[in-house]
Design a protein around this motif. Structure first.
Motif, PDB file in Angstrom:
ATOM      1  N   UNK A 145       6.343  -6.266 -15.401  1.00 54.27           N
ATOM      2  CA  UNK A 145       5.536  -5.045 -15.563  1.00 54.27           C
ATOM      3  C   UNK A 145       4.192  -5.183 -14.877  1.00 54.27           C
ATOM      4  N   UNK A 146       3.370  -6.167 -15.327  1.00 55.44           N
ATOM      5  CA  UNK A 146       2.000  -6.252 -14.827  1.00 55.44           C
ATOM      6  C   UNK A 146       1.943  -6.631 -13.357  1.00 55.44           C
ATOM      7  N   UNK A 147       2.739  -7.557 -12.940  1.00 57.07           N
ATOM      8  CA  UNK A 147       2.706  -7.958 -11.524  1.00 57.07           C
ATOM      9  C   UNK A 147       3.138  -6.813 -10.600  1.00 57.07           C
ATOM     10  N   UNK A 148       4.224  -6.108 -10.897  1.00 53.48           N
ATOM     11  CA  UNK A 148       4.546  -4.949 -10.023  1.00 53.48           C
ATOM     12  C   UNK A 148       3.471  -3.869 -10.024  1.00 53.48           C
ATOM     13  N   UNK A 149       2.882  -3.584 -11.217  1.00 54.18           N
ATOM     14  CA  UNK A 149       1.817  -2.565 -11.271  1.00 54.18           C
ATOM     15  C   UNK A 149       0.626  -3.002 -10.436  1.00 54.18           C
ATOM     16  N   UNK A 150       0.251  -4.274 -10.537  1.00 52.57           N
ATOM     17  CA  UNK A 150      -0.884  -4.761  -9.748  1.00 52.57           C
ATOM     18  C   UNK A 150      -0.612  -4.698  -8.261  1.00 52.57           C
ATOM     19  N   UNK A 151       0.601  -5.088  -7.869  1.00 51.54           N
ATOM     20  CA  UNK A 151       0.946  -5.004  -6.450  1.00 51.54           C
ATOM     21  C   UNK A 151       0.907  -3.551  -5.957  1.00 51.54           C
ATOM     22  N   UNK A 152       1.408  -2.600  -6.773  1.00 55.53           N
ATOM     23  CA  UNK A 152       1.400  -1.178  -6.379  1.00 55.53           C
ATOM     24  C   UNK A 152      -0.024  -0.661  -6.263  1.00 55.53           C
ATOM     25  N   UNK A 153      -0.914  -1.028  -7.217  1.00 53.09           N
ATOM     26  CA  UNK A 153      -2.302  -0.574  -7.168  1.00 53.09           C
ATOM     27  C   UNK A 153      -2.997  -1.114  -5.918  1.00 53.09           C
ATOM     28  N   UNK A 154      -2.779  -2.370  -5.603  1.00 53.75           N
ATOM     29  CA  UNK A 154      -3.378  -2.929  -4.403  1.00 53.75           C
ATOM     30  C   UNK A 154      -2.850  -2.246  -3.148  1.00 53.75           C
ATOM     31  N   UNK A 155      -1.581  -1.946  -3.144  1.00 54.83           N
ATOM     32  CA  UNK A 155      -1.015  -1.251  -1.979  1.00 54.83           C
ATOM     33  C   UNK A 155      -1.646   0.126  -1.826  1.00 54.83           C
ATOM     34  N   UNK A 156      -1.848   0.883  -2.956  1.00 50.05           N
ATOM     35  CA  UNK A 156      -2.478   2.218  -2.909  1.00 50.05           C
ATOM     36  C   UNK A 156      -3.911   2.103  -2.449  1.00 50.05           C
ATOM     37  N   UNK A 157      -4.659   1.135  -2.947  1.00 48.83           N
ATOM     38  CA  UNK A 157      -6.061   0.995  -2.553  1.00 48.83           C
ATOM     39  C   UNK A 157      -6.183   0.625  -1.081  1.00 48.83           C
ATOM     40  N   UNK A 158      -5.298  -0.272  -0.610  1.00 50.40           N
ATOM     41  CA  UNK A 158      -5.357  -0.586   0.818  1.00 50.40           C
ATOM     42  C   UNK A 158      -5.039   0.644   1.670  1.00 50.40           C
ATOM     43  N   UNK A 159      -4.102   1.450   1.176  1.00 49.99           N
ATOM     44  CA  UNK A 159      -3.795   2.691   1.925  1.00 49.99           C
ATOM     45  C   UNK A 159      -4.966   3.651   1.949  1.00 49.99           C
ATOM     46  N   UNK A 160      -5.637   3.857   0.828  1.00 51.77           N
ATOM     47  CA  UNK A 160      -6.804   4.733   0.774  1.00 51.77           C
ATOM     48  C   UNK A 160      -7.931   4.206   1.649  1.00 51.77           C
ATOM     49  N   UNK A 161      -8.136   2.927   1.670  1.00 47.74           N
ATOM     50  CA  UNK A 161      -9.174   2.356   2.518  1.00 47.74           C
ATOM     51  C   UNK A 161      -8.890   2.584   3.990  1.00 47.74           C
ATOM     52  N   UNK A 162      -7.607   2.452   4.345  1.00 45.49           N
ATOM     53  CA  UNK A 162      -7.256   2.678   5.743  1.00 45.49           C
ATOM     54  C   UNK A 162      -7.460   4.135   6.132  1.00 45.49           C
ATOM     55  N   UNK A 163      -7.106   5.057   5.224  1.00 46.49           N
ATOM     56  CA  UNK A 163      -7.285   6.490   5.511  1.00 46.49           C
ATOM     57  C   UNK A 163      -8.743   6.807   5.643  1.00 46.49           C
TER      58      UNK A 163
END
Length: 381
Positions: A145-163
């Motif tokens: 649970x926690x590891x997948x959620x953390x990986x997804x949040x980091x992926x979303x934040x990296x995407x927002x930063x790139x945009x």
């Protein structure tokens, strides 16, 4: 006295000892023997009776008093000291110890073993199983649970930063220039031209104030040092150097002289005491010891020698002679009693039967042996 004669026909009794033929005796000897034997019998029999009575009394006393008394004392000692402790140990200490051991086993050991085996062990196993379950659940929650959620949040934040980096680079540059010239440059100017001089002025004022305070304190300390030196140290040094030291030297000289005088007086008194002691010893020697020695040497010793030679040695010789005569008389009396017993036995039972003589198997004379003759029991003719 044993007056019974053993039977000659009894096979268990040893053969009677043959009477040795006596030497020829005169009439005077025979006439003296009977009165002597009668007197010896009269004198020895009471003594022997008294001796036997004493022996019997001693044995009776030993059997009836001393031995029972010793056994009674032994029994009393056992009854007073041994048996109470044995009974106390056997019937009190051992049962009480066994009862306490059984009671401790029943009240302490068995409940503790039951509690450990049926309560603590299952509870510990349950707690361990529950802890293992909670750890497994937390591991599954972290991994699933926690590891997948953390990986997804980091992926979303990296995407927002790139945009934001792709679409807002110019706005970011404008914002950075405004921040630099509106905040950074004024702050640097205020630091260099206002805060730095003000800080240096405050530090200089603080250093001046510290120097002034330290100067004032140093002056006060110096003044106090000199005041203390003038008021206390110099007078104390003067008193020590001009009063105490000379007085101490004088007192030391006086004390040393007194000590030496005492030592000399002690030594002189020792010599005087030694002389007086020697005088008293000589006086005692010449007034008591020497007269006693002279009396002992010139009076008592010759008198003792005279008494020894004239009285003691003759008395000792007489006592030894009397002892020898007594021993000889007792020996003669014993022999007379023995002869009297033998005479009485012969008068009552007759002469003892003489042993029959047996022919000797050995030749009487020194005969020459030949091959045809023999002296052995098997080959003798």
């Amino acid at each position: 006295m044993d007056l019974e004669k053993p039977s000659a026909t009894d096979p268990q009794q040893p053969p009677a000892r043959r009477e040795q033929p006596s030497a020829p005796e005169g009439c005077l000897v025979v006439a003296i023997r009977l009165p002597v034997r009668i007197v010896a019998l009269v004198l020895v029999v009471p003594v022997r009776m008294v001796w036997d009575a004493l022996v019997v009394s001693g044995r009776f006393l030993n059997d009836t008093m001393l031995r029972p008394l010793g056994r009674a004392l032994l029994w009393l000692g056992r009854a007073l000291f041994v048996w109470p402790f044995v009974g106390l140990w056997r019937y009190v200490v051992v049962p009480v110890a066994m009862g306490l051991a059984w009671l401790g086993n029943v009240l302490v050991v068995v409940p503790l073993v039951w509690l450990y085996r049926y309560v603590l062990t299952p509870v510990g196993h349950a707690c361990a199983w529950l802890a293992r379950g909670i750890g497994a659940g937390l591991g599954w929650l972290y991994a699933r649970v926690l590891a997948p959620i953390g990986h997804a949040a980091m992926w979303v934040l990296r995407g927002l930063g790139a945009v934001l980096a792709a679409f807002g680079l110019g706005a970011f540059a404008v914002v950075a220039w405004l921040v630099r010239y509106l905040l950074v440059v004024p702050a640097v100017w205020v630091y260099e031209w206002v805060l730095t001089p003000l800080g240096r002025a405050i530090a200089w004022c603080a250093r001046g104030l510290l120097w002034a305070v330290s100067t004032v304190l140093t002056g006060i300390g110096t003044a106090l040092h000199w005041i203390g030196r003038v008021l206390f140290v110099l007078p104390a040094l003067g008193v020590y150097g001009w009063v105490l030291a000379p007085v101490g030297r004088v007192l030391a000289v006086i004390g040393r002289e007194i000590w030496e005088a005492l030592g000399h007086a002690w030594r002189v008194a020792g010599r005087i005491s030694l002389a007086v002691g020697r005088f008293l010893a000589s006086l005692f020697r010449w007034t008591f010891v020497e007269p006693v020695r002279w009396v002992y040497r010139t009076v008592l010793t010759p008198v003792g020698h005279v008494v020894r030679d004239a009285v003691l040695r003759p008395a000792a010789e007489a006592a030894r002679s009397v002892g020898r005569a007594t021993r000889h008389a007792l020996a003669g009396a014993r022999e007379s009693v023995r002869q009297a017993r033998a005479d009485v036995r012969r008068m009552l039972f007759g002469e003892p039967k003489q042993r029959e003589t047996v022919d000797r198997r050995e030749p009487l004379g020194r005969e020459t042996r030949t091959l045809g003759s023999s002296t052995t029991a098997l080959t003798k003719d």
